[in-house]
Design a protein around this motif. Structure first.
Motif, PDB file in Angstrom:
ATOM      1  N   GLU A   1       0.779  -1.071   0.000  1.00  0.00           N
ATOM      2  CA  GLU A   1       0.098  -0.135  -0.107  1.00  0.00           C
ATOM      3  C   GLU A   1       0.907   1.105   0.069  1.00  0.00           C
ATOM      4  OE1 GLU A   1      -2.524   0.252   3.436  1.00  0.00           O
ATOM      5  OE2 GLU A   1      -4.065   1.344   2.191  1.00  0.00           O
TER       6      GLU A   1
ATOM      7  N   LYS B   1       3.589   1.615  -1.586  1.00  0.00           N
ATOM      8  CA  LYS B   1       3.968   1.943  -2.833  1.00  0.00           C
ATOM      9  C   LYS B   1       3.017   2.320  -3.686  1.00  0.00           C
ATOM     10  CE  LYS B   1       7.591  -1.757  -2.620  1.00  0.00           C
ATOM     11  NZ  LYS B   1       8.400  -2.416  -3.691  1.00  0.00           N
ATOM     12  N   GLY B   2       1.487   2.786  -3.058  1.00  0.00           N
ATOM     13  CA  GLY B   2       0.818   3.059  -3.922  1.00  0.00           C
ATOM     14  C   GLY B   2      -0.123   2.352  -4.480  1.00  0.00           C
TER      15      GLY B   2
ATOM     16  N   MET C   1       0.495  -0.559 -19.593  1.00  0.00           N
ATOM     17  CA  MET C   1      -0.776  -0.600 -18.835  1.00  0.00           C
ATOM     18  C   MET C   1      -2.094  -0.589 -19.833  1.00  0.00           C
ATOM     19  SD  MET C   1      -0.260  -1.970 -15.955  1.00  0.00           S
ATOM     20  CE  MET C   1      -1.908  -1.686 -15.266  1.00  0.00           C
ATOM     21  N   ARG C   2      -1.992   0.705 -20.486  1.00  0.00           N
ATOM     22  CA  ARG C   2      -3.111   1.063 -21.359  1.00  0.00           C
ATOM     23  C   ARG C   2      -3.296  -0.005 -22.475  1.00  0.00           C
ATOM     24  NH1 ARG C   2      -2.293   6.798 -22.289  1.00  0.00           N
ATOM     25  NH2 ARG C   2      -2.864   7.074 -20.273  1.00  0.00           N
TER      26      ARG C   2
ATOM     27  N   SER D   1      -4.236  -3.434 -20.928  1.00  0.00           N
ATOM     28  CA  SER D   1      -5.712  -3.167 -20.432  1.00  0.00           C
ATOM     29  C   SER D   1      -6.784  -3.270 -21.489  1.00  0.00           C
ATOM     30  CB  SER D   1      -5.933  -2.103 -19.627  1.00  0.00           C
ATOM     31  OG  SER D   1      -5.021  -1.966 -18.282  1.00  0.00           O
TER      32      SER D   1
ATOM     33  N   PRO E   1      -4.298 -10.293 -18.628  1.00  0.00           N
ATOM     34  CA  PRO E   1      -3.686 -10.220 -17.187  1.00  0.00           C
ATOM     35  C   PRO E   1      -2.118  -9.984 -17.172  1.00  0.00           C
ATOM     36  CG  PRO E   1      -4.995 -12.295 -17.608  1.00  0.00           C
ATOM     37  CD  PRO E   1      -4.833 -11.559 -19.029  1.00  0.00           C
TER      38      PRO E   1
ATOM     39  N   THR F   1       0.491  -0.459  -9.047  1.00  0.00           N
ATOM     40  CA  THR F   1      -0.189   0.795  -8.774  1.00  0.00           C
ATOM     41  C   THR F   1      -0.825   1.638  -9.730  1.00  0.00           C
ATOM     42  OG1 THR F   1       1.598   1.094  -7.147  1.00  0.00           O
ATOM     43  CG2 THR F   1       0.284   2.964  -7.916  1.00  0.00           C
ATOM     44  N   PHE F   2      -0.389   1.471 -10.942  1.00  0.00           N
ATOM     45  CA  PHE F   2      -0.747   2.149 -12.124  1.00  0.00           C
ATOM     46  C   PHE F   2      -2.416   1.630 -12.423  1.00  0.00           C
ATOM     47  CE2 PHE F   2       3.363   3.323 -12.719  1.00  0.00           C
ATOM     48  CZ  PHE F   2       3.193   4.405 -13.693  1.00  0.00           C
ATOM     49  N   ALA F   3      -2.368   0.196 -11.905  1.00  0.00           N
ATOM     50  CA  ALA F   3      -3.750  -0.494 -12.375  1.00  0.00           C
ATOM     51  C   ALA F   3      -4.784   0.070 -11.380  1.00  0.00           C
ATOM     52  CB  ALA F   3      -3.691  -1.930 -12.027  1.00  0.00           C
TER      53      ALA F   3
ATOM     54  N   GLN G   1      -7.865   0.762  -9.185  1.00  0.00           N
ATOM     55  CA  GLN G   1      -8.899  -0.102  -8.542  1.00  0.00           C
ATOM     56  C   GLN G   1      -8.899  -1.465  -9.145  1.00  0.00           C
ATOM     57  OE1 GLN G   1     -12.303   2.030  -8.238  1.00  0.00           O
ATOM     58  NE2 GLN G   1     -11.751   2.917  -6.079  1.00  0.00           N
ATOM     59  N   GLY G   2      -8.261  -1.612 -10.407  1.00  0.00           N
ATOM     60  CA  GLY G   2      -8.200  -2.685 -11.481  1.00  0.00           C
ATOM     61  C   GLY G   2      -7.826  -3.742 -10.704  1.00  0.00           C
ATOM     62  N   ASN G   3      -8.158  -4.910 -11.368  1.00  0.00           N
ATOM     63  CA  ASN G   3      -7.413  -6.193 -10.715  1.00  0.00           C
ATOM     64  C   ASN G   3      -6.705  -6.954 -11.870  1.00  0.00           C
ATOM     65  OD1 ASN G   3      -9.241  -7.350 -12.346  1.00  0.00           O
ATOM     66  ND2 ASN G   3     -10.701  -8.438 -10.743  1.00  0.00           N
ATOM     67  N   GLN G   4      -6.215  -6.420 -12.859  1.00  0.00           N
ATOM     68  CA  GLN G   4      -5.464  -7.247 -13.923  1.00  0.00           C
ATOM     69  C   GLN G   4      -4.113  -7.665 -13.679  1.00  0.00           C
ATOM     70  OE1 GLN G   4      -6.097  -3.909 -14.105  1.00  0.00           O
ATOM     71  NE2 GLN G   4      -5.348  -2.954 -16.161  1.00  0.00           N
TER      72      GLN G   4
ATOM     73  N   ILE H   1      -0.919  -9.222 -11.452  1.00  0.00           N
ATOM     74  CA  ILE H   1      -0.651 -10.116 -10.308  1.00  0.00           C
ATOM     75  C   ILE H   1       0.722  -9.747 -10.036  1.00  0.00           C
ATOM     76  CG2 ILE H   1      -0.490 -12.562  -9.731  1.00  0.00           C
ATOM     77  CD1 ILE H   1      -2.223 -13.275 -12.165  1.00  0.00           C
TER      78      ILE H   1
ATOM     79  N   THR I   1       1.799   9.410  -2.122  1.00  0.00           N
ATOM     80  CA  THR I   1       1.186   8.643  -3.206  1.00  0.00           C
ATOM     81  C   THR I   1      -0.154   8.867  -3.577  1.00  0.00           C
ATOM     82  OG1 THR I   1       0.688   6.761  -1.842  1.00  0.00           O
ATOM     83  CG2 THR I   1       2.859   6.623  -3.191  1.00  0.00           C
TER      84      THR I   1
ATOM     85  N   ALA J   1      -0.207   8.383 -11.616  1.00  0.00           N
ATOM     86  CA  ALA J   1      -1.044   8.165 -12.649  1.00  0.00           C
ATOM     87  C   ALA J   1      -1.796   7.049 -12.936  1.00  0.00           C
ATOM     88  CB  ALA J   1      -0.425   8.525 -14.015  1.00  0.00           C
TER      89      ALA J   1
ATOM     90  N   SER K   1      -3.919   4.117 -14.943  1.00  0.00           N
ATOM     91  CA  SER K   1      -4.541   3.579 -16.321  1.00  0.00           C
ATOM     92  C   SER K   1      -6.181   3.392 -15.996  1.00  0.00           C
ATOM     93  CB  SER K   1      -3.860   2.388 -16.872  1.00  0.00           C
ATOM     94  OG  SER K   1      -4.069   1.276 -15.879  1.00  0.00           O
TER      95      SER K   1
ATOM     96  N   ALA L   1      -9.172   1.633 -15.031  1.00  0.00           N
ATOM     97  CA  ALA L   1      -9.266   0.464 -14.115  1.00  0.00           C
ATOM     98  C   ALA L   1     -10.157  -0.662 -15.052  1.00  0.00           C
ATOM     99  CB  ALA L   1      -9.975   0.643 -12.772  1.00  0.00           C
ATOM    100  N   ILE L   2      -9.675  -1.958 -15.014  1.00  0.00           N
ATOM    101  CA  ILE L   2     -10.411  -2.909 -15.728  1.00  0.00           C
ATOM    102  C   ILE L   2     -10.671  -3.955 -14.691  1.00  0.00           C
ATOM    103  CG2 ILE L   2      -9.495  -2.483 -18.104  1.00  0.00           C
ATOM    104  CD1 ILE L   2      -8.281  -5.315 -17.946  1.00  0.00           C
ATOM    105  N   HIS L   3     -11.721  -4.844 -14.788  1.00  0.00           N
ATOM    106  CA  HIS L   3     -12.185  -5.858 -13.940  1.00  0.00           C
ATOM    107  C   HIS L   3     -12.247  -7.127 -14.540  1.00  0.00           C
ATOM    108  CE1 HIS L   3     -12.492  -2.950 -10.376  1.00  0.00           C
ATOM    109  NE2 HIS L   3     -12.778  -2.259 -11.185  1.00  0.00           N
ATOM    110  N   LEU L   4     -11.394  -8.101 -14.278  1.00  0.00           N
ATOM    111  CA  LEU L   4     -11.566  -9.350 -14.854  1.00  0.00           C
ATOM    112  C   LEU L   4     -12.191 -10.224 -13.839  1.00  0.00           C
ATOM    113  CD1 LEU L   4      -7.581  -9.554 -15.986  1.00  0.00           C
ATOM    114  CD2 LEU L   4      -9.666  -8.843 -17.452  1.00  0.00           C
TER     115      LEU L   4
END
Lengths: 482, 482
Positions: free
Chosen positions: A172, A174-175, A278-279, A282, A287, A309-311, A313-316, A318, B26, B82, B84, B86-89
């Motif tokens: 966390e 690390k953002g 990332m862009r 995504s 993943p 961190t760039f992701a 709230q996304g979850n792609q 690991i 952050t 920054a 990207s 957020a995508i959700h898998l």
């Protein structure tokens, strides 16, 4: 009969006596119902204390090797020594093709055995002279005092709770957005990657990564039957046009990326390229397995956030990492930070395969982190490795005729020689002069890189770095091809 | 601005301050190029020492979160935040069928959550009240003093050499012929079995074992896609006529056997049956995986040699074991003793999957064994478990209306109720009275055993054993079916 008893080592004498007698019993030199000397006789005969013999006899009786008859003494029990007919299977014919591939790709089995005198640039393991063994001891004793009984018993497949909480907080900082994320503790990075590759569905069967890339990862991709597509590296990370090209031609199940101190090139992917990667990934819903390798070893420059961190709230993403290259790799602790549902599934795979990782390793690491030893240690090793890094760069620049030199920090540099040169031929010549390095071709996904080599400097002294690189340079200039 | 700083825990204060500032940076509360308070101001504002602030600032600068301008103070660095898109898998859709099967077979996910007050016969883990933490500490400090730096760095995939040598000798003392054999250290028994199943060629795809058998082994057989053929157990081991029948009908790739304190039945295979099994399986050239489970926990009777001893100079037995049920399962150390060529292959698989097992665990275990603590400890736990075993047998005989009771020692008994009874229905009733046990059907290869249950007693006090069994007995007699 008992005059061949000898003390073999510094183990307790009664145990050595037990072993001696057991061996005579199991190999048939002492027969069932044969009477043993009295404890007094044997102690005299072997010049050891009678108590020692008493303890040994009591144990052997308890373990069922001898029995006592009141007033008559001790006798050998009817220990089974019957042998079934010995059969010989040819085990080399009984392993499967994956195992044979693992052997073929096992660099430790095909590499050069290095001698003690050799200057070896092969290793990127930490320099053990830097280890702060004293604080490790302190952390151990502290944790054992707090909950030694828990540390020594079974734990949870997911990992040791205090360590998981600590590392979640660490990520966390690390953002990384850790809401809806969870963590699985593994036996280092390698087990983390292997569990992932074992667990995820294969559709296209294609995996995308940097070219060159981490050899152990490449090996696992192949063992899991993936087709590997490597994307060439530029000085600030993956070549985005080559990535676009690949994405337009194929679909991929996974991308594997090492954004910081990339292994083997040492390149740090720039902030802009991280965003661009990332862009694109995504958009294609691919993943990402992010290898946090050596991320902690930043010697200078602004903090660079991991892809996780760039992701947002996304979850792609690991995120898989360990402190093995910085702290103590003898403690096998790594972690996977990923989507909660995924970790929940991986937990069952981990349990089926190894129950859980060493609680002792995890508890010790937790206490070491918690007590602030890690922060102090990190500063110390960064300073030491930075000096070695600068020294290596200096000697390469002055003594090595290279086409390209990569490595922004970390524990190694990557050298590209002129196209026509062959690093394996160079290595042969260097070995004769007592210098060794890693030929770069093993890191490539497409059999290229014949003209590349990796120089790991973490375990070498500055004078060894100097002499080693001067030697390689001299051979390249005067002996190669000559 | 900084008045929300709070000390969260007992970590060093400068680290907590660093975390506090990192988080503000952050998450964008502190912006790039924003000036930070002077160290003097901040120390006053937060009522912490100026040295603490100085250390925190120095670290943050070193890590690239802030930068200093001479004579002007500290400023926030341009840390990348920054995000990207957020995508959700949906990760539940991305795991493969093997992983889904691992989840379905994961008893920890489908079992009953036991509460602290419950009398639980579920566990067969060691009783942590018996652990001799003091000698573990001694062994640790001793080993660290001898070679702390080696213990903390990378080791070998095969394992820690002193431990391998010790265990080879240990197995030799059980009468095993170790010529042309070798050893691989694994993360406990479970990893050993998993590595074997991953590495061996599948021909018929059929595996032979006792019925019922160890649940984790059964799970791994299924995960590796084996068809499992269980052979019913008699009081002295596998039914030989049923074995002969199976061998005449099918070919098998492997046999998996637990000759001592068989899990779950607690049966010890007699010497005669060991010989008979060896003869039949040798005739058919079927490799044997021998699970050394609880072999050390013999409470009385003659020493019984493992199957590996019966094999003599032959190489068909692969012996897999650990001390987890006796010593400290938190240390994940197991071993495979097998033919040299096979171990050589498995070494590459181990290296590919996890590099190696924890050197710390192995080194600590080695020192503990070497110094004779293990022998002393084994005597202590045997005495303690023997009492619990006898207590459990006593109460079962007096209070439980069973059809058959099995278990010659070890850490558990196995109960067969009248055929018409359902152990899961019984369990439901028992749970209401605060008693839990393992329904036996999960151990069966053929969906049988609905009327069986396993009672693990290792972690219970005698009064709990008494009360627990009386409760089960009472429910069976008065409430079941009522």
């Amino acid at each position: 009969m008992f005059n061949d008893f000898k003390l073999m080592d510094d183990r307790p004498i009664y145990i050595q006596l037990k072993d001696y007698l057991k061996k005579k019993i199991t190999n048939g030199q002492l027969l069932a119902h044969q009477k043993l000397p009295s404890t007094r006789e044997l102690s005299k005969l072997l010049s050891i204390s009678r108590n020692t013999v008493l303890t040994a006899y009591a144990d052997l009786e308890q373990e069922g090797f001898i029995f006592a008859v009141k007033g008559k003494g001790h006798f050998v029990d009817a220990v089974e020594t019957a042998k079934s007919p010995a059969i010989h299977l040819d085990w080399t014919q009984k392993t499967n093709t994956t195992t044979q591939l693992a052997e073929a790709l096992d660099l430790m089995k095909h590499g050069v055995r290095r001698t003690k005198e050799m200057i070896s640039f092969n290793s990127i393991a930490p320099d053990e002279a830097l280890f702060d063994v004293e604080n490790v001891k302190r952390a151990f004793l502290q944790r054992m005092a707090i909950e030694g009984h828990i540390v020594l018993n079974y734990g949870y497949a997911k990992g040791y709770k205090p360590l998981i909480d600590y590392l979640l907080h660490y990520m966390e900082m690390k953002g990384v957005d850790i809401a809806n994320k969870d963590m699985l503790i593994t036996n280092g990075f390698t087990e983390g990657l292997d569990i992932l590759l074992s667990s995820l569905q294969k559709n296209s069967g294609r995996i995308l990564c940097e070219n060159p890339t981490h050899h152990s990862a490449l090996k696992l991709f192949k063992l899991h039957g993936y087709e590997v597509q490597g994307i060439d590296m530029e000085d600030d990370g993956m070549a985005i046009d080559a990535l676009d090209q690949a994405l337009s031609e194929h679909t991929f199940d996974l991308a594997y990326l090492i954004p910081s101190y990339h292994n083997p090139t040492g390149i740090v992917t720039s902030s802009e390229k991280r965003m661009a990667l990332m862009r694109r990934l995504s958009e294609q819903q691919i993943p990402i397995i992010e290898d946090g390798f050596n991320e902690e070893l930043r010697y200078s420059g602004s903090h660079l956030a991991p892809l996780a961190t760039f992701a947002g709230q996304g979850n792609q993403v690991i995120y898989v990492s360990s402190f093995s290259k910085i702290l103590f790799p003898g403690l096998r602790v790594g972690w996977i930070l990923a989507d909660k549902a995924l970790i929940h599934s991986l937990e069952s795979v981990k349990r089926a395969r190894t129950i859980h990782s060493s609680t002792l390793d995890q508890a010790l690491l937790y206490q070491y982190l918690h007590d602030g030893y890690f922060e102090k240690y990190l500063k110390k090793v960064k300073a030491a490795y930075k000096k070695k890094y600068e020294c290596t760069v200096y000697y390469c620049k002055h003594y090595l005729p290279y086409k390209r030199l990569a490595g922004d920090g970390g524990l190694h540099l990557f050298i590209e020689l002129e196209d026509a040169l062959d690093a394996r031929k160079l290595l042969k010549l260097c070995l004769q002069k007592g210098v060794s390095f890693f030929p770069g071709d093993v890191f490539y996904t497409d059999n290229k890189g014949k003209n590349t080599l990796r120089l790991g400097f973490s375990r070498l002294k500055e004078e060894e770095i100097a002499l080693g690189i001067q030697t390689i340079g001299h051979i390249l200039k005067h002996e190669y091809g000559g």
